[in-house]
Motif scaffolding. Structure first.
Motif: not given
Length: 223
Positions: A55-70, A91-92
């Motif tokens: 699998h491929y993991d990473g961080l997603w920049w969320s426009s909802t939280t204004r932060s990185l979500v894994g 929130h996520i």
């Protein structure tokens, strides 16, 4: 056959482990946990790299939280696309907490880390697990998600097992997601656009022609 009696009828024995920023772990009865507690905590586990993983993991920049979500896989990233584009989501959290409690019918102790927690504008909360359609049909996943669904019901939260979405919709969301980043589109330009849309609607062509000259039209089209 006699129906089995549920061993868990309340949240009395269901404990949430919240990983704090100082690396300590706070244990709280799930009945007392709010999404704000989860938002202030770290993910309950991190994704480890190892040779041969599929699998491929990473961080997603969320426009909802204004932060990185894994995310732990590209399938989870696809779910994040849908959650981050939902205007009702406020929130996520990824890997929000570790839950422990008695199994529904057996003597075993369940330990479960949901993939995501979503908080909504109306105050509701939803725990989400992400799985492929094939894996979601296995007995192991059915038992685990059944336990978590029952726990959420007792807490007054929703539960969802997400297995996918329309591929065309996902491609559209993926294309548009980057342009929700305020580094690419000025928030004041978006405010002007929203104020320019009449209640009865308007065509894109007419909207663009009515915008003041200082608005960056090419980026607005993509946003």
């Amino acid at each position: 056959l006699r129906a089995k009696t549920l061993r868990i009828t309340s949240l009395e024995g269901v404990i949430a482990q919240l990983h704090q920023s100082d690396r300590s772990v706070r244990e709280v009865n799930l009945a007392k946990v709010t999404w704000h507690d989860v938002a202030d905590a770290r993910p309950a586990r991190t994704f480890r790299a190892y040779k041969g993983r599929k699998h491929y993991d990473g961080l997603w920049w969320s426009s909802t939280t204004r932060s990185l979500v894994g995310f732990e896989s590209l399938h989870e990233r696809a779910f994040l696309l849908t959650a981050d584009s939902d205007p009702e989501v406020v929130h996520i959290s990824s890997q929000p907490m570790a839950l422990t409690g008695p199994d529904l019918v057996s003597e075993r102790e369940r330990v479960r880390i949901p993939d995501y927690l979503l908080a909504y504008a109306d105050g509701s909360v939803e725990l989400v697990d992400v799985s492929t359609p094939k894996r979601a049909m296995t007995d192991r996943v059915q038992e685990a998600t059944g336990w978590l669904r029952h726990v959420c019901l007792l807490r007054g939260w929703r539960y969802r097992l997400w297995t996918g979405d329309d591929p065309v919709r996902l491609r559209t969301l993926r294309h548009a997601a980057g342009y929700r980043n305020p580094r690419l589109v000025a928030p004041e330009d978006l405010d002007i656009v929203l104020e320019s849309i009449p209640a009865y609607g308007v065509s894109i062509r007419q909207l663009l022609s009515d915008l003041p000259p200082q608005v960056d039209r090419p980026r607005i089209i993509r946003a």
